[in-house]
Structure formats: C-alpha cells, structure tokens
Design a protein around this motif. Structure first.
Motif, PDB file in Angstrom:
ATOM      1  N   TRP A  52      42.657  30.005  49.054  1.00 25.22           N
ATOM      2  CA  TRP A  52      42.625  31.448  48.823  1.00 25.22           C
ATOM      3  C   TRP A  52      42.956  32.203  50.111  1.00 25.22           C
ATOM      4  O   TRP A  52      43.731  33.158  50.101  1.00 25.22           O
ATOM      5  N   ALA A 111      45.991  34.736  50.478  1.00 24.70           N
ATOM      6  CA  ALA A 111      45.723  36.153  50.734  1.00 24.70           C
ATOM      7  C   ALA A 111      46.491  36.617  51.975  1.00 24.70           C
ATOM      8  O   ALA A 111      47.003  37.746  52.006  1.00 24.70           O
ATOM      9  N   ASN A 129      50.153  36.915  51.097  1.00 22.35           N
ATOM     10  CA  ASN A 129      50.401  38.087  50.261  1.00 22.35           C
ATOM     11  C   ASN A 129      50.658  39.352  51.077  1.00 22.35           C
ATOM     12  O   ASN A 129      51.232  40.311  50.559  1.00 22.35           O
ATOM     13  N   THR A 136      45.244  45.088  53.118  1.00 20.65           N
ATOM     14  CA  THR A 136      45.171  45.216  51.655  1.00 20.65           C
ATOM     15  C   THR A 136      44.358  46.437  51.252  1.00 20.65           C
ATOM     16  O   THR A 136      44.384  46.843  50.088  1.00 20.65           O
ATOM     17  N   ILE A 141      35.641  38.166  49.296  1.00 17.76           N
ATOM     18  CA  ILE A 141      36.732  37.737  48.418  1.00 17.76           C
ATOM     19  C   ILE A 141      36.895  38.727  47.265  1.00 17.76           C
ATOM     20  O   ILE A 141      38.015  39.074  46.883  1.00 17.76           O
ATOM     21  N   HIS A 174      40.244  40.772  46.510  1.00 15.87           N
ATOM     22  CA  HIS A 174      40.872  40.581  45.206  1.00 15.87           C
ATOM     23  C   HIS A 174      41.103  41.924  44.510  1.00 15.87           C
ATOM     24  O   HIS A 174      42.179  42.169  43.947  1.00 15.87           O
ATOM     25  N   GLN A 175      40.111  42.799  44.556  1.00  8.95           N
ATOM     26  CA  GLN A 175      40.264  44.126  43.943  1.00  8.95           C
ATOM     27  C   GLN A 175      41.390  44.914  44.621  1.00  8.95           C
ATOM     28  O   GLN A 175      42.177  45.587  43.947  1.00  8.95           O
ATOM     29  N   GLU A 208      44.008  43.635  46.142  1.00  3.73           N
ATOM     30  CA  GLU A 208      45.285  43.032  45.743  1.00  3.73           C
ATOM     31  C   GLU A 208      45.663  43.476  44.331  1.00  3.73           C
ATOM     32  O   GLU A 208      46.839  43.701  44.038  1.00  3.73           O
ATOM     33  N   GLN A 209      44.672  43.613  43.453  1.00  4.38           N
ATOM     34  CA  GLN A 209      44.942  44.088  42.095  1.00  4.38           C
ATOM     35  C   GLN A 209      45.469  45.525  42.122  1.00  4.38           C
ATOM     36  O   GLN A 209      46.363  45.875  41.352  1.00  4.38           O
TER      37      GLN A 209
END
Length: 198
Positions: A44, A48, A51, A91, A160, A164-165, A167-168
């Motif tokens: 991950w 990340a 990304n 991010t 994390i 993740h939020q 990146e969404q």
C-alpha cells in the motif's frame, strides 16, 4: 520452547504443557499475521507513493525507495516518515475539522518508533531471563511493547484511511473533469502494465 530453569515440570501432557503448546501455536499465528501485515502495508505504501505521479505531483524519491527506506538502518528512523509526509500533504489527507493535520501523522510515527525500540528491548530482556522471577520482571516491558504495537496499528489504520479518502477525492475530481469527453474505446479501458503492477 525453552523453559526457565526453575519451571516446575509436570507429567507428560499435563495442563502446563498444554498451555505452553497453545501459547506456541498463538505465537506462530501472530508471526504469520505480522508478516502478512508488513507485506500488505508495504504494498500500500509503495502504491500510495507511486500515485503521487498520477495526480501530477513530483515526489522526492522513487516508489522503490518507499519500500526500501524501511530496511536501511539509521535511514529507516526518518525516511519513511518523510515519504509518508509527502503522501499525506500531496494527496490532501487531512482529518475533517482538524486544526493541525500533522498531529495524526506525528503520533503515528512516534507510536511506531516507541514500539520498535521497546520491542527490541523487551526481546533482549526476555532472551536473557532464565528463571520465572526474571521472566515475571521482564513482563511489564513486554506488555508496554504490546500496547505500543496496538497504538501503532490503530494509528496506521487511521492514517491509511485518511490517505485513501484523499485518493478517492482525487479520483472523483478526475472523473468530473472527464465529463462530456468522448467515451473511451475498450482498449483504453484495459489496465496498463503499470496499473497491473505485477
């Protein structure tokens, strides 16, 4: 398993031996879970960091360094944190309503370092313990290490989740920007080799 010199031995298959066998099974299961957790976290972490290129940022290091930095002595005390800071800020991963978004990140790293050092110390003390009183004296340090491990794991899940939020949200922005464009052809919809990553 090695037992302390003053451990009271029972008859074969007594309750004490069963407890020790059960404990050995639990330890082996924990080792397996720890290995899998480390592998999944590093995957991950690398992804990340990779990304960041996808959203137009220029990371300071390659995504290979995101994994490699955890394994190089001395460097692993700061480089993973600086890489996570890049992921965090680029991010836009900030807790909702937080006045200082660095707080979660800082506590995550402090908990990791405390666990790492206390676990190393606890293992050293436990290996030197040869009698039951010595083992009992070493237990508080071992328990402190376990508590630091739990705190580190909980904060890792939190960090994390925030990344993740974020990146969404980036993915949603990209999809909104593409509204009104011609539909992609089926060949374009296939994952690229980089997206497969493997």
């Amino acid at each position: 398993m090695s037992l302390p010199n003053d451990y009271p031995l029972e008859e074969p298959y007594g309750f004490g031996q069963l407890v020790i066998l059960f404990q050995a099974g639990v330890v082996l299961l924990l080792i397996l879970v720890n290995i899998l957790t480390i592998v999944f976290f590093l995957q991950w972490f690398r992804r990340a960091y990779y990304n960041l290129w996808k959203i137009g940022r220029r990371p300071d290091h390659t995504d290979g360094w995101a994994v490699g930095s955890w394994f190089i002595p001395i460097l692993n005390l700061s480089r993973p944190y600086s890489i996570m800071k890049e992921i965090w800020y680029d991010t836009g991963a900030t807790p909702s309503g937080a006045t200082d978004s660095r707080t979660v990140l800082r506590w995550w790293w402090v908990a990791y370092l405390v666990h790492t050092f206390s676990n190393s110390l606890a293992n050293t003390v436990m290996k030197k313990a040869e009698t039951m009183p010595q083992i009992l004296a070493a237990l508080p340090l071992s328990m402190f290490s376990d508590l630091a491990d739990i705190a580190s794991a909980a904060l890792s899940i939190l960090v994390i989740g925030y990344v993740h939020q974020a990146e969404q949200r980036w993915q949603l922005r990209v999809q909104l920007q593409r509204l009104g464009e011609p539909a992609q052809q089926p060949e374009q919809l296939r994952p690229t080799e980089e997206e497969y990553y493997g």
